[in-house]
Design a protein around this motif. Structure first.
Motif, PDB file in Angstrom:
ATOM      1  N   VAL A 110      13.019   5.115  -5.139  1.00  0.00           N
ATOM      2  CA  VAL A 110      12.671   6.023  -4.053  1.00  0.00           C
ATOM      3  C   VAL A 110      13.830   6.081  -3.060  1.00  0.00           C
ATOM      4  CG1 VAL A 110      11.005   6.558  -2.242  1.00  0.00           C
ATOM      5  CG2 VAL A 110      10.245   5.405  -4.332  1.00  0.00           C
ATOM      6  N   ALA A 111      14.243   7.292  -2.716  1.00  0.00           N
ATOM      7  CA  ALA A 111      15.289   7.499  -1.706  1.00  0.00           C
ATOM      8  C   ALA A 111      14.632   7.704  -0.349  1.00  0.00           C
ATOM      9  CB  ALA A 111      16.142   8.716  -2.062  1.00  0.00           C
ATOM     10  N   SER A 112      15.091   6.948   0.634  1.00  0.00           N
ATOM     11  CA  SER A 112      14.560   7.026   1.994  1.00  0.00           C
ATOM     12  C   SER A 112      15.706   7.426   2.918  1.00  0.00           C
ATOM     13  CB  SER A 112      13.976   5.671   2.408  1.00  0.00           C
ATOM     14  OG  SER A 112      13.213   5.755   3.587  1.00  0.00           O
ATOM     15  N   ALA A 113      15.642   8.656   3.438  1.00  0.00           N
ATOM     16  CA  ALA A 113      16.793   9.248   4.114  1.00  0.00           C
ATOM     17  C   ALA A 113      17.133   8.550   5.419  1.00  0.00           C
ATOM     18  CB  ALA A 113      16.543  10.733   4.364  1.00  0.00           C
ATOM     19  N   HIS A 114      16.153   8.300   6.273  1.00  0.00           N
ATOM     20  CA  HIS A 114      16.448   7.798   7.609  1.00  0.00           C
ATOM     21  C   HIS A 114      16.807   6.320   7.631  1.00  0.00           C
ATOM     22  CE1 HIS A 114      14.742  11.212  10.307  1.00  0.00           C
ATOM     23  NE2 HIS A 114      15.403  11.676   9.284  1.00  0.00           N
ATOM     24  N   THR A 115      16.416   5.570   6.602  1.00  0.00           N
ATOM     25  CA  THR A 115      16.832   4.164   6.529  1.00  0.00           C
ATOM     26  C   THR A 115      18.027   3.994   5.603  1.00  0.00           C
ATOM     27  OG1 THR A 115      15.166   3.788   4.813  1.00  0.00           O
ATOM     28  CG2 THR A 115      14.558   3.239   7.067  1.00  0.00           C
ATOM     29  N   ASN A 116      18.560   5.112   5.090  1.00  0.00           N
ATOM     30  CA  ASN A 116      19.767   5.084   4.261  1.00  0.00           C
ATOM     31  C   ASN A 116      19.636   4.086   3.117  1.00  0.00           C
ATOM     32  OD1 ASN A 116      21.164   6.893   6.113  1.00  0.00           O
ATOM     33  ND2 ASN A 116      21.245   5.143   7.491  1.00  0.00           N
ATOM     34  N   SER A 117      18.536   4.176   2.384  1.00  0.00           N
ATOM     35  CA  SER A 117      18.287   3.167   1.365  1.00  0.00           C
ATOM     36  C   SER A 117      17.698   3.770   0.101  1.00  0.00           C
ATOM     37  CB  SER A 117      17.332   2.090   1.910  1.00  0.00           C
ATOM     38  OG  SER A 117      16.049   2.645   2.161  1.00  0.00           O
ATOM     39  N   LEU A 118      17.897   3.033  -0.997  1.00  0.00           N
ATOM     40  CA  LEU A 118      17.201   3.261  -2.248  1.00  0.00           C
ATOM     41  C   LEU A 118      16.398   1.998  -2.527  1.00  0.00           C
ATOM     42  CD1 LEU A 118      20.127   4.672  -4.446  1.00  0.00           C
ATOM     43  CD2 LEU A 118      18.456   5.988  -3.128  1.00  0.00           C
ATOM     44  N   GLN A 119      15.134   2.174  -2.880  1.00  0.00           N
ATOM     45  CA  GLN A 119      14.310   1.024  -3.211  1.00  0.00           C
ATOM     46  C   GLN A 119      13.733   1.199  -4.606  1.00  0.00           C
ATOM     47  OE1 GLN A 119      12.011  -1.010  -0.093  1.00  0.00           O
ATOM     48  NE2 GLN A 119      12.264   0.836   1.126  1.00  0.00           N
ATOM     49  N   GLU A 120      13.757   0.099  -5.361  1.00  0.00           N
ATOM     50  CA  GLU A 120      13.286   0.139  -6.733  1.00  0.00           C
ATOM     51  C   GLU A 120      11.982  -0.652  -6.853  1.00  0.00           C
ATOM     52  OE1 GLU A 120      15.005  -0.583 -11.268  1.00  0.00           O
ATOM     53  OE2 GLU A 120      16.361  -0.436  -9.544  1.00  0.00           O
ATOM     54  N   PHE A 121      11.016  -0.055  -7.550  1.00  0.00           N
ATOM     55  CA  PHE A 121       9.708  -0.647  -7.772  1.00  0.00           C
ATOM     56  C   PHE A 121       9.417  -0.640  -9.269  1.00  0.00           C
ATOM     57  CE2 PHE A 121       9.894   1.266  -3.636  1.00  0.00           C
ATOM     58  CZ  PHE A 121       9.190   0.420  -2.791  1.00  0.00           C
ATOM     59  N   ASP A 122       8.613  -1.602  -9.730  1.00  0.00           N
ATOM     60  CA  ASP A 122       8.230  -1.548 -11.131  1.00  0.00           C
ATOM     61  C   ASP A 122       7.168  -0.480 -11.341  1.00  0.00           C
ATOM     62  OD1 ASP A 122       5.716  -2.619 -10.485  1.00  0.00           O
ATOM     63  OD2 ASP A 122       6.247  -4.650 -11.122  1.00  0.00           O
ATOM     64  N   SER A 123       6.722  -0.310 -12.559  1.00  0.00           N
ATOM     65  CA  SER A 123       5.830   0.794 -12.889  1.00  0.00           C
ATOM     66  C   SER A 123       4.443   0.644 -12.280  1.00  0.00           C
ATOM     67  CB  SER A 123       5.707   0.941 -14.408  1.00  0.00           C
ATOM     68  OG  SER A 123       5.175  -0.250 -14.978  1.00  0.00           O
ATOM     69  N   THR A 124       4.139  -0.525 -11.709  1.00  0.00           N
ATOM     70  CA  THR A 124       2.854  -0.716 -11.033  1.00  0.00           C
ATOM     71  C   THR A 124       3.008  -0.742  -9.516  1.00  0.00           C
ATOM     72  OG1 THR A 124       3.022  -3.130 -11.232  1.00  0.00           O
ATOM     73  CG2 THR A 124       1.897  -1.956 -13.001  1.00  0.00           C
ATOM     74  N   GLY A 125       4.210  -0.438  -9.020  1.00  0.00           N
ATOM     75  CA  GLY A 125       4.414  -0.318  -7.582  1.00  0.00           C
ATOM     76  C   GLY A 125       4.861  -1.571  -6.880  1.00  0.00           C
ATOM     77  N   ASN A 126       5.210  -2.620  -7.622  1.00  0.00           N
ATOM     78  CA  ASN A 126       5.704  -3.843  -7.003  1.00  0.00           C
ATOM     79  C   ASN A 126       7.179  -3.699  -6.659  1.00  0.00           C
ATOM     80  OD1 ASN A 126       3.274  -5.497  -7.304  1.00  0.00           O
ATOM     81  ND2 ASN A 126       3.692  -5.357  -9.497  1.00  0.00           N
ATOM     82  N   TRP A 127       7.511  -4.043  -5.422  1.00  0.00           N
ATOM     83  CA  TRP A 127       8.906  -3.951  -4.976  1.00  0.00           C
ATOM     84  C   TRP A 127       9.790  -4.889  -5.774  1.00  0.00           C
ATOM     85  CZ3 TRP A 127      12.112  -7.699  -2.767  1.00  0.00           C
ATOM     86  CH2 TRP A 127      13.325  -7.221  -2.237  1.00  0.00           C
ATOM     87  N   ILE A 128      10.960  -4.392  -6.201  1.00  0.00           N
ATOM     88  CA  ILE A 128      11.923  -5.190  -6.956  1.00  0.00           C
ATOM     89  C   ILE A 128      13.148  -5.488  -6.103  1.00  0.00           C
ATOM     90  CG2 ILE A 128      13.448  -5.253  -8.959  1.00  0.00           C
ATOM     91  CD1 ILE A 128      11.456  -3.448 -10.405  1.00  0.00           C
ATOM     92  N   ARG A 129      13.741  -4.444  -5.535  1.00  0.00           N
ATOM     93  CA  ARG A 129      14.962  -4.643  -4.756  1.00  0.00           C
ATOM     94  C   ARG A 129      15.244  -3.429  -3.895  1.00  0.00           C
ATOM     95  NH1 ARG A 129      19.423  -4.352  -9.699  1.00  0.00           N
ATOM     96  NH2 ARG A 129      18.821  -2.318 -10.516  1.00  0.00           N
ATOM     97  N   THR A 130      16.055  -3.663  -2.881  1.00  0.00           N
ATOM     98  CA  THR A 130      16.491  -2.609  -1.974  1.00  0.00           C
ATOM     99  C   THR A 130      17.999  -2.473  -2.072  1.00  0.00           C
ATOM    100  OG1 THR A 130      14.670  -2.961  -0.420  1.00  0.00           O
ATOM    101  CG2 THR A 130      16.622  -1.858   0.437  1.00  0.00           C
ATOM    102  N   PHE A 131      18.459  -1.252  -2.179  1.00  0.00           N
ATOM    103  CA  PHE A 131      19.884  -0.949  -2.199  1.00  0.00           C
ATOM    104  C   PHE A 131      20.190  -0.204  -0.908  1.00  0.00           C
ATOM    105  CE2 PHE A 131      23.388   1.571  -4.620  1.00  0.00           C
ATOM    106  CZ  PHE A 131      24.354   0.885  -3.910  1.00  0.00           C
ATOM    107  N   LYS A 132      20.877  -0.891   0.005  1.00  0.00           N
ATOM    108  CA  LYS A 132      21.151  -0.312   1.312  1.00  0.00           C
ATOM    109  C   LYS A 132      22.525  -0.763   1.763  1.00  0.00           C
ATOM    110  CE  LYS A 132      19.178   0.002   5.992  1.00  0.00           C
ATOM    111  NZ  LYS A 132      18.049  -0.412   6.858  1.00  0.00           N
TER     112      LYS A 132
END
Length: 302
Positions: free
Chosen positions: A114-136
């Motif tokens: 998911v790309a989040s414009a105002h926090t300048n980040s990409l966040q990756e989740f598994d197929s059930t919605g569990n957070w994996i990592r943040t790329f910022k």
């Protein structure tokens, strides 16, 4: 009826179209012939509701993924028939949180990014919605980005993102290491003034739709960012050419009151231009999709 059809997605699994009906807080499904099949969503903050449905896509199992931007700041996942399954994300600026999420893309392994414009980040989740990592990594250095707007993956599963703040296209490895970029603002060949959309041809070359004032054009680059050619020059597009897709090595562009089709060398193959609100007319063409047989579908935001 629609009120601001903000996005359209062709789902090959069901051979149908999903369209976000933004101002009516719902997603609609249509057959390729345009027949209404079903809809889901109402206005609100509960499960299966939307306040700002920005984009829609599907994964390899046919589940429907909708980004509900502000103020809910979350992603909702539905079954192929539109039954609410689960949601993830809340407003905020931390791991698993969003501020103005603008789009989602599904990796080959099923993870949702998911790309989040105002926090300048990409966040990756598994197929059930569990957070994996943040790329910022916000900043002005060549390897950094701000304002991720569009996200894709190349044939090597690298992240490819459109950075609206720097007017750049940045590419990162699966380990989030900077690989290459197109980051030269300007009007001359090989530079970008207002990149709006990216797409790949069958051989892996990258095409960028540049929508800058008096500079609407399509440029072709290698996947590594080396400039090859400008295949469509100004003034073919207006100031509102927002979206481009490539299907069967042909380029399709939604351009406000028209859509256009080009060969990979820039030859204009088809244009349909009609301003208005009647059948076959456009008042604000935004999204564009093409099915497996070459039929063209355009979402008209009005």
């Amino acid at each position: 009826n629609y009120n601001n059809a903000s996005d359209i997605f062709y789902d090959a699994h069901s051979n149908a179209l999903f369209i976000t009906d933004h101002d009516n807080s719902r997603v609609k499904k249509h057959s390729l012939e345009g027949a209404f099949i079903s809809q889901f969503g109402t206005s609100g903050s509960g499960d299966g509701q939307f306040l700002d449905a920005q984009s829609v896509t599907t994964d390899d199992s046919g589940r429907i993924i909708v980004v509900d931007s502000e103020p809910n700041a979350r992603v909702e996942v539905f079954s192929p028939t539109g039954t609410f399954l689960f949601k993830f994300g809340n407003p905020g600026d931390g791991d698993g949180l969003f501020t103005v999420p603008v789009g989602a893309a599904v990796r080959s392994n099923g993870d949702i990014v998911v790309a989040s414009a105002h926090t300048n980040s990409l966040q990756e989740f598994d197929s059930t919605g569990n957070w994996i990592r943040t790329f910022k990594d916000a900043g002005d250095n060549a390897w950094q980005f701000m304002g991720p707007y569009t996200l894709a993956f190349d044939s090597e599963d690298n992240y490819v993102l459109l950075d609206v703040y720097h007017k750049a296209i940045q590419r990162y490895s699966n380990d989030r290491v900077f690989v290459s970029g197109i980051r030269n603002s300007g009007f001359v060949s090989g530079r970008l003034t207002s990149p709006m959309s990216i797409a790949y041809d069958s051989t892996g070359n990258l095409y960028v739709l540049d929508n800058g004032a008096y500079n609407g054009r399509i440029q072709k680059f290698t996947n590594g960012g080396t400039y090859l050619s400008t295949i469509v020059e100004p003034p073919v597009f207006g100031l509102e050419a927002y979206n481009m897709v490539i299907k069967n090595d042909e380029i399709y562009v939604a351009d406000n009151i028209s859509f256009k089709k080009f060969s990979l060398t820039g030859t204009l193959l088809l244009t349909v231009e009609a301003a208005g609100t009647g059948d076959g007319q456009f008042a604000g063409a935004r999204g564009i999709a093409v099915d497996s047989t070459g039929n063209i579908y355009v979402s008209d935001a009005g």
